[in-house]
Design an enzyme around this catalytic site. Structure first.
Site, PDB file in Angstrom:
ATOM      1  N   LYS A 176       0.168 -11.337 -77.322  1.00 35.89           N
ATOM      2  CA  LYS A 176      -1.105 -11.979 -76.963  1.00 35.89           C
ATOM      3  C   LYS A 176      -2.280 -11.019 -77.184  1.00 35.89           C
ATOM      4  O   LYS A 176      -3.265 -11.374 -77.820  1.00 35.89           O
ATOM      5  CB  LYS A 176      -1.084 -12.433 -75.486  1.00 35.89           C
ATOM      6  CG  LYS A 176      -0.006 -13.462 -75.183  1.00 35.89           C
ATOM      7  CD  LYS A 176      -0.072 -13.939 -73.749  1.00 35.89           C
ATOM      8  CE  LYS A 176       0.238 -12.890 -72.706  1.00 35.89           C
ATOM      9  NZ  LYS A 176       1.614 -12.347 -72.762  1.00 35.89           N
TER      10      LYS A 176
ATOM     11  N   ARG B  34       9.094  -9.768 -64.954  1.00 36.13           N
ATOM     12  CA  ARG B  34       7.932 -10.446 -65.548  1.00 36.13           C
ATOM     13  C   ARG B  34       8.382 -11.661 -66.368  1.00 36.13           C
ATOM     14  O   ARG B  34       7.723 -12.705 -66.370  1.00 36.13           O
ATOM     15  CB  ARG B  34       7.147  -9.456 -66.426  1.00 36.13           C
ATOM     16  CG  ARG B  34       6.379  -8.433 -65.598  1.00 36.13           C
ATOM     17  CD  ARG B  34       5.967  -7.211 -66.398  1.00 36.13           C
ATOM     18  NE  ARG B  34       5.133  -7.522 -67.545  1.00 36.13           N
ATOM     19  CZ  ARG B  34       4.962  -6.710 -68.583  1.00 36.13           C
ATOM     20  NH1 ARG B  34       5.575  -5.534 -68.626  1.00 36.13           N
ATOM     21  NH2 ARG B  34       4.190  -7.066 -69.567  1.00 36.13           N
TER      22      ARG B  34
ATOM     23  N   ARG C  73      -2.078 -18.552 -65.474  1.00 37.80           N
ATOM     24  CA  ARG C  73      -0.716 -18.049 -65.404  1.00 37.80           C
ATOM     25  C   ARG C  73       0.194 -18.996 -64.645  1.00 37.80           C
ATOM     26  O   ARG C  73       1.385 -18.784 -64.541  1.00 37.80           O
ATOM     27  CB  ARG C  73      -0.799 -16.736 -64.656  1.00 37.80           C
ATOM     28  CG  ARG C  73       0.268 -15.751 -64.880  1.00 37.80           C
ATOM     29  CD  ARG C  73       0.052 -15.059 -66.173  1.00 37.80           C
ATOM     30  NE  ARG C  73       0.787 -13.832 -66.273  1.00 37.80           N
ATOM     31  CZ  ARG C  73       0.380 -12.810 -67.000  1.00 37.80           C
ATOM     32  NH1 ARG C  73      -0.749 -12.852 -67.659  1.00 37.80           N
ATOM     33  NH2 ARG C  73       1.122 -11.753 -67.095  1.00 37.80           N
TER      34      ARG C  73
ATOM     35  N   ARG D  27       6.709  -0.035 -76.410  1.00 36.69           N
ATOM     36  CA  ARG D  27       5.245  -0.128 -76.439  1.00 36.69           C
ATOM     37  C   ARG D  27       4.598   1.126 -75.842  1.00 36.69           C
ATOM     38  O   ARG D  27       5.049   1.646 -74.834  1.00 36.69           O
ATOM     39  CB  ARG D  27       4.756  -1.345 -75.655  1.00 36.69           C
ATOM     40  CG  ARG D  27       3.232  -1.365 -75.543  1.00 36.69           C
ATOM     41  CD  ARG D  27       2.684  -2.687 -75.095  1.00 36.69           C
ATOM     42  NE  ARG D  27       3.099  -3.036 -73.754  1.00 36.69           N
ATOM     43  CZ  ARG D  27       2.709  -4.152 -73.148  1.00 36.69           C
ATOM     44  NH1 ARG D  27       1.918  -5.008 -73.783  1.00 36.69           N
ATOM     45  NH2 ARG D  27       3.122  -4.417 -71.937  1.00 36.69           N
TER      46      ARG D  27
HETATM   47  P1  AP5 Z   1       1.142  -7.083 -76.912  1.00 42.42           P
HETATM   48  O1  AP5 Z   1       0.127  -7.623 -77.865  1.00 42.42           O
HETATM   49  O2  AP5 Z   1       0.753  -5.932 -76.048  1.00 42.42           O
HETATM   50  O3  AP5 Z   1       1.778  -8.294 -76.045  1.00 42.42           O
HETATM   51  P2  AP5 Z   1       1.189  -9.110 -74.828  1.00 42.42           P
HETATM   52  O4  AP5 Z   1       1.691 -10.513 -74.975  1.00 42.42           O
HETATM   53  O5  AP5 Z   1      -0.294  -8.916 -74.721  1.00 42.42           O
HETATM   54  O6  AP5 Z   1       1.975  -8.384 -73.662  1.00 42.42           O
HETATM   55  P3  AP5 Z   1       1.571  -8.017 -72.191  1.00 42.42           P
HETATM   56  O7  AP5 Z   1       2.697  -7.183 -71.686  1.00 42.42           O
HETATM   57  O8  AP5 Z   1       0.202  -7.425 -72.117  1.00 42.42           O
HETATM   58  O9  AP5 Z   1       1.574  -9.431 -71.534  1.00 42.42           O
HETATM   59  P4  AP5 Z   1       1.702  -9.790 -70.054  1.00 42.42           P
HETATM   60  O10 AP5 Z   1       1.340 -11.215 -70.081  1.00 42.42           O
HETATM   61  O11 AP5 Z   1       2.987  -9.464 -69.407  1.00 42.42           O
HETATM   62  O12 AP5 Z   1       0.682  -8.760 -69.357  1.00 42.42           O
HETATM   63  P5  AP5 Z   1      -0.770  -8.903 -68.775  1.00 42.42           P
HETATM   64  O13 AP5 Z   1      -1.498  -7.682 -69.141  1.00 42.42           O
HETATM   65  O14 AP5 Z   1      -1.374 -10.236 -69.057  1.00 42.42           O
HETATM   66  O15 AP5 Z   1       2.432  -6.695 -77.761  1.00 42.42           O
HETATM   67  C1  AP5 Z   1       3.550  -6.099 -77.126  1.00 42.42           C
HETATM   68  C2  AP5 Z   1       4.134  -5.004 -78.039  1.00 42.42           C
HETATM   69  O16 AP5 Z   1       4.678  -5.622 -79.195  1.00 42.42           O
HETATM   70  C3  AP5 Z   1       3.097  -3.982 -78.537  1.00 42.42           C
HETATM   71  O17 AP5 Z   1       3.698  -2.726 -78.636  1.00 42.42           O
HETATM   72  C4  AP5 Z   1       2.707  -4.515 -79.918  1.00 42.42           C
HETATM   73  O18 AP5 Z   1       2.274  -3.468 -80.775  1.00 42.42           O
HETATM   74  C5  AP5 Z   1       4.032  -5.139 -80.378  1.00 42.42           C
HETATM   75  N1  AP5 Z   1       3.854  -6.310 -81.239  1.00 42.42           N
HETATM   76  C6  AP5 Z   1       2.887  -7.264 -81.180  1.00 42.42           C
HETATM   77  N2  AP5 Z   1       3.095  -8.212 -82.127  1.00 42.42           N
HETATM   78  C7  AP5 Z   1       4.250  -7.852 -82.768  1.00 42.42           C
HETATM   79  C8  AP5 Z   1       5.003  -8.424 -83.827  1.00 42.42           C
HETATM   80  N3  AP5 Z   1       4.636  -9.568 -84.438  1.00 42.42           N
HETATM   81  N4  AP5 Z   1       6.128  -7.796 -84.222  1.00 42.42           N
HETATM   82  C9  AP5 Z   1       6.540  -6.632 -83.626  1.00 42.42           C
HETATM   83  N5  AP5 Z   1       5.863  -6.020 -82.624  1.00 42.42           N
HETATM   84  C10 AP5 Z   1       4.735  -6.637 -82.197  1.00 42.42           C
HETATM   85  O19 AP5 Z   1      -0.446  -8.909 -67.186  1.00 42.42           O
HETATM   86  C11 AP5 Z   1       0.050  -7.757 -66.541  1.00 42.42           C
HETATM   87  C12 AP5 Z   1       0.150  -8.027 -65.047  1.00 42.42           C
HETATM   88  O20 AP5 Z   1      -1.173  -8.316 -64.508  1.00 42.42           O
HETATM   89  C13 AP5 Z   1       0.994  -9.230 -64.635  1.00 42.42           C
HETATM   90  O21 AP5 Z   1       2.376  -8.900 -64.559  1.00 42.42           O
HETATM   91  C14 AP5 Z   1       0.377  -9.561 -63.269  1.00 42.42           C
HETATM   92  O22 AP5 Z   1       0.812  -8.661 -62.272  1.00 42.42           O
HETATM   93  C15 AP5 Z   1      -1.099  -9.319 -63.500  1.00 42.42           C
HETATM   94  N6  AP5 Z   1      -1.807 -10.518 -63.994  1.00 42.42           N
HETATM   95  C16 AP5 Z   1      -2.412 -10.656 -65.223  1.00 42.42           C
HETATM   96  N7  AP5 Z   1      -2.960 -11.867 -65.342  1.00 42.42           N
HETATM   97  C17 AP5 Z   1      -2.696 -12.526 -64.182  1.00 42.42           C
HETATM   98  C18 AP5 Z   1      -3.000 -13.843 -63.726  1.00 42.42           C
HETATM   99  N8  AP5 Z   1      -3.674 -14.727 -64.490  1.00 42.42           N
HETATM  100  N9  AP5 Z   1      -2.557 -14.193 -62.490  1.00 42.42           N
HETATM  101  C19 AP5 Z   1      -1.887 -13.317 -61.710  1.00 42.42           C
HETATM  102  N10 AP5 Z   1      -1.572 -12.061 -62.093  1.00 42.42           N
HETATM  103  C20 AP5 Z   1      -1.973 -11.663 -63.313  1.00 42.42           C
END
Ligand code: AP5
Length: 205
Positions: free
Chosen positions: A13, A162, A85, A123
């Site tokens: 994402k 997660r 979410r 990552r």
């Molecule tokens: P990356 O682009 O970083 O993936 P992502 O989907 O953004 O992953 P996140 O871990 O950030 O998502 P998440 O939803 O768990 O975390 P968030 O920060 O929202 O890519 C991942 C890896 O793969 C990277 O190394 C990249 O280089 C690689 N990659 C990308 N594309 C690729 C491809 N095509 N092929 C190979 N490799 C690839 O949330 C974190 C925490 O915050 C949550 O757990 C929660 O505690 C809190 N939180 C956030 N939002 C909310 C909400 N709305 N409500 C409640 N709590 C929340």
């Protein structure tokens, strides 16, 4: 355009959001990034949510809704990454946007669980410039030369939590969005995923 991007942790994402926002001139709003910035700055909110984020659980809807709405009102076109979410957040978002600023669509980036675990175990990101990539860069940011480090919630046990949270709370958004939903295959290289994404979004301009 007004877009929501959701999908499992590690589905790409953040990676695709950067490209989408620069190509289509949208404001990128990532609740995960906003929460991590509060944690690194040691604000009162950051201290309150730090343990929850590190454990892989979700922060309360009230906190997250407020963070999003205060920024959304200042944005023109936007991409919401990691929000909503769950169904409560999705309903509140629709209410907040009202009929005048309805979402164009909700993009679901689909990647199997095994691929998520593989991606997140390697990552690494740079606290200086925000670059995100893989530990294969040898611990040095290829963009600015700063140090790369793993996210505290990327250990395998926390990633599994997660993922479980995603399947129980977030995956039901696909049915909620119904004909506003667009599915994108998130497997393959970043460039291959981007080509699918760009093709789809060009059709909405
Ligand atoms: P990356 O682009 O970083 O993936 P992502 O989907 O953004 O992953 P996140 O871990 O950030 O998502 P998440 O939803 O768990 O975390 P968030 O920060 O929202 O890519 C991942 C890896 O793969 C990277 O190394 C990249 O280089 C690689 N990659 C990308 N594309 C690729 C491809 N095509 N092929 C190979 N490799 C690839 O949330 C974190 C925490 O915050 C949550 O757990 C929660 O505690 C809190 N939180 C956030 N939002 C909310 C909400 N709305 N409500 C409640 N709590 C929340």
């Amino acid at each position: 355009m007004r877009l929501v991007l959701f999908g499992p942790p590690g589905s790409g994402k953040g990676t695709q959001a950067g490209r989408i926002c620069s190509r289509f001139g949208l404001t990128h709003l990532s609740t995960g990034n906003i929460l991590r910035e509060e944690m690194s700055a040691g604000t009162e909110l950051g201290l309150r949510v730090g343990g929850i984020v590190r454990s892989g659980a979700l922060v309360s809807d009230e906190i997250v809704n407020e963070l999003v709405f205060s920024r959304l009102d200042a944005a023109g076109g936007f991409l919401l990454d990691g929000y909503p979410r769950n169904l409560t957040q999705a309903r509140r978002l629709d209410e907040h946007l009202g009929s005048g600023r309805r979402l164009n669509c909700a993009l679901l980036l689909e990647v199997p669980d095994a691929e998520v675990v593989r991606r997140l175990s390697s990552r690494a990101s740079c606290s200086a410039c925000g670059f995100t990539g893989s530990v294969s860069h040898g611990g040095v940011c290829p963009s600015c030369g700063g140090p790369l480090s793993a996210r505290p919630d990327d250990g395998e046990d926390v990633v599994r939590r997660r993922l479980a949270e995603y399947h129980s709370s977030t995956a039901p958004l696909a049915a909620f969005y119904g004909d506003r939903l667009r599915r994108i295959d998130g497997t393959g290289t970043e460039q291959e995923v981007w080509m699918r994404m760009e093709n789809l979004l060009r059709g909405l301009e």
